[in-house]
Design an enzyme around this catalytic site. Structure first.
Site, short mmCIF file in Angstrom:
data_model
loop_
_atom_site.label_atom_id
_atom_site.label_comp_id
_atom_site.label_asym_id
_atom_site.label_seq_id
_atom_site.Cartn_x
_atom_site.Cartn_y
_atom_site.Cartn_z
N CYS A 1 0.85 -1.19 0.00
CA CYS A 1 0.00 0.00 0.00
C CYS A 1 0.89 1.24 0.00
O CYS A 1 1.74 1.40 0.88
CB CYS A 1 -0.90 -0.01 1.23
SG CYS A 1 -1.75 1.55 1.55
N GLU A 2 0.70 2.11 -0.97
CA GLU A 2 1.55 3.29 -1.07
C GLU A 2 1.21 4.35 -0.02
O GLU A 2 1.97 5.30 0.18
CB GLU A 2 1.47 3.90 -2.46
CG GLU A 2 0.15 4.53 -2.82
CD GLU A 2 0.16 5.13 -4.23
OE1 GLU A 2 -0.56 6.13 -4.42
OE2 GLU A 2 0.86 4.62 -5.12
N HIS A 3 0.08 4.20 0.66
CA HIS A 3 -0.31 5.18 1.67
C HIS A 3 0.27 4.86 3.05
O HIS A 3 0.57 5.77 3.82
CB HIS A 3 -1.84 5.25 1.78
CG HIS A 3 -2.50 5.63 0.50
ND1 HIS A 3 -3.70 5.08 0.07
CD2 HIS A 3 -2.13 6.50 -0.47
CE1 HIS A 3 -4.03 5.60 -1.09
NE2 HIS A 3 -3.10 6.46 -1.45
N HIS A 4 0.42 3.56 3.35
CA HIS A 4 0.89 3.17 4.68
C HIS A 4 2.12 2.25 4.67
O HIS A 4 2.64 1.91 5.72
CB HIS A 4 -0.24 2.46 5.46
CG HIS A 4 -1.48 3.28 5.59
ND1 HIS A 4 -2.55 3.16 4.74
CD2 HIS A 4 -1.81 4.27 6.47
CE1 HIS A 4 -3.50 4.01 5.09
NE2 HIS A 4 -3.08 4.69 6.13
N GLN B 1 -4.98 -0.46 -5.23
CA GLN B 1 -5.56 -1.60 -5.95
C GLN B 1 -6.24 -1.19 -7.25
O GLN B 1 -6.18 -1.91 -8.25
CB GLN B 1 -6.54 -2.35 -5.05
CG GLN B 1 -7.08 -3.63 -5.66
CD GLN B 1 -7.93 -4.43 -4.68
OE1 GLN B 1 -7.66 -4.42 -3.48
NE2 GLN B 1 -8.94 -5.10 -5.16
N HIS C 1 -6.27 -5.71 2.56
CA HIS C 1 -5.37 -4.59 2.82
C HIS C 1 -5.04 -4.56 4.31
O HIS C 1 -5.92 -4.35 5.14
CB HIS C 1 -6.02 -3.27 2.40
CG HIS C 1 -6.22 -3.14 0.93
ND1 HIS C 1 -5.62 -2.15 0.17
CD2 HIS C 1 -6.96 -3.89 0.05
CE1 HIS C 1 -5.98 -2.28 -1.10
NE2 HIS C 1 -6.80 -3.33 -1.19
N CYS D 1 -3.66 -2.33 5.91
CA CYS D 1 -3.94 -1.02 6.49
C CYS D 1 -5.37 -0.94 7.03
O CYS D 1 -5.69 -0.05 7.82
CB CYS D 1 -3.70 0.09 5.47
SG CYS D 1 -4.62 -0.09 3.92
#
Length: 256
Positions: A147-150, A188, A216, A218
């Site tokens: 996940c590029e956010h977390h 995704q 996910h 996250c």
């Protein structure tokens, strides 16, 4: 050897916060821009071919890094992990953590090894002329991403179907395409589209369908902490988008 590595790590740690060269691990920062979404302000309403073409073009630009980039960036990555450990209140010099920054840096480079590969290298010798015009499906392809956010894992399954237009692709190459795009920092929705567009560009089939089902972390180990939640995304191109019967056949077969 360990003293040499530690010295290199300490030097890199001093430099890591001052680095502002616009690149991360050998590739430039920035996201691929998706243009001409349905209903968006660009393009002509109803001009499906124009929209699809623009979307396909946007995914042609590959962000790549080389093995040399990995070697150069490894000390900086390890230094960054040392800083993280200290920020968490840990002692990077204690026995259990002495090699952790190097291990974590090497692991992160593996998790994102998709940046080192190009679709053309994978598919170069695996496209065959074949007079076959019935649906081809490979389902339940294991997928692991980040996940590029977390920066925590995404994992699940990918189902791919396409309707050939006188050319077919070696079956294992479909899994390789999944691997190239999943082994990157991802969301995704984009991953699903990239897989479908790569197959479309390579084969020019009558249509492509891709469905991704993923968990996910996250959402599982932080935030809402919903253990059994799954995210399902799909991309349908060509006849898979235009013909409900073709789409329904694909969706029925991947669930059978």
């Amino acid at each position: 050897m360990e003293r040499s590595k530690q010295k290199q790590l300490n030097q890199s740690e001093m430099q890591v916060t001052g680095t502002n060269d616009g690149s991360v691990n050998g590739h430039f920062e920035g996201m691929v821009k998706i243009t001409n979404r349905p209903g968006g302000p660009q393009g002509v309403p109803g001009d499906t071919n124009s929209q699809t073409s623009s979307v396909m073009e946007s995914w042609k630009e590959e962000r790549t890094r080389s093995m040399e980039d990995n070697e150069i960036s490894l000390p900086r990555l390890a230094a960054a992990y040392t800083t993280i450990l200290r920020g968490l209140g840990e002692d990077p010099q204690r026995q259990g953590l002495l090699k952790t920054p190097w291990r974590a840096a090497t692991a992160m480079q593996f998790f994102t090894k998709g940046y080192q590969e190009k679709i053309i290298d994978v598919l170069n010798d695996a496209i065959f002329d074949e007079d076959h015009d019935e649906m081809v499906i490979v389902k339940d392809i294991d997928m692991f991403s980040m996940c590029e956010h977390h920066l925590v894992p995404i994992f699940g399954r990918v189902h791919i179907g396409y309707l050939p237009n006188k050319r077919v692709l070696g079956l294992s190459k479909l899994a390789r395409i999944v691997e190239i795009y999943s082994r990157r920092l991802q969301v995704q929705e984009r991953l699903t589209k990239q897989i479908a567009v790569a197959i479309t560009e390579a084969l020019q089939p009558a249509g492509v369908g891709v469905v991704v089902e993923a968990t996910h972390m996250c959402m599982v180990m932080r935030g809402v902490q919903k253990m059994n939640s799954k995210t399902v995304t799909s991309t349908m191109l060509g006849v898979f988008r235009e013909d409900p019967k073709t789409r329904d056949e694909f969706l029925t077969l991947i669930r059978s």
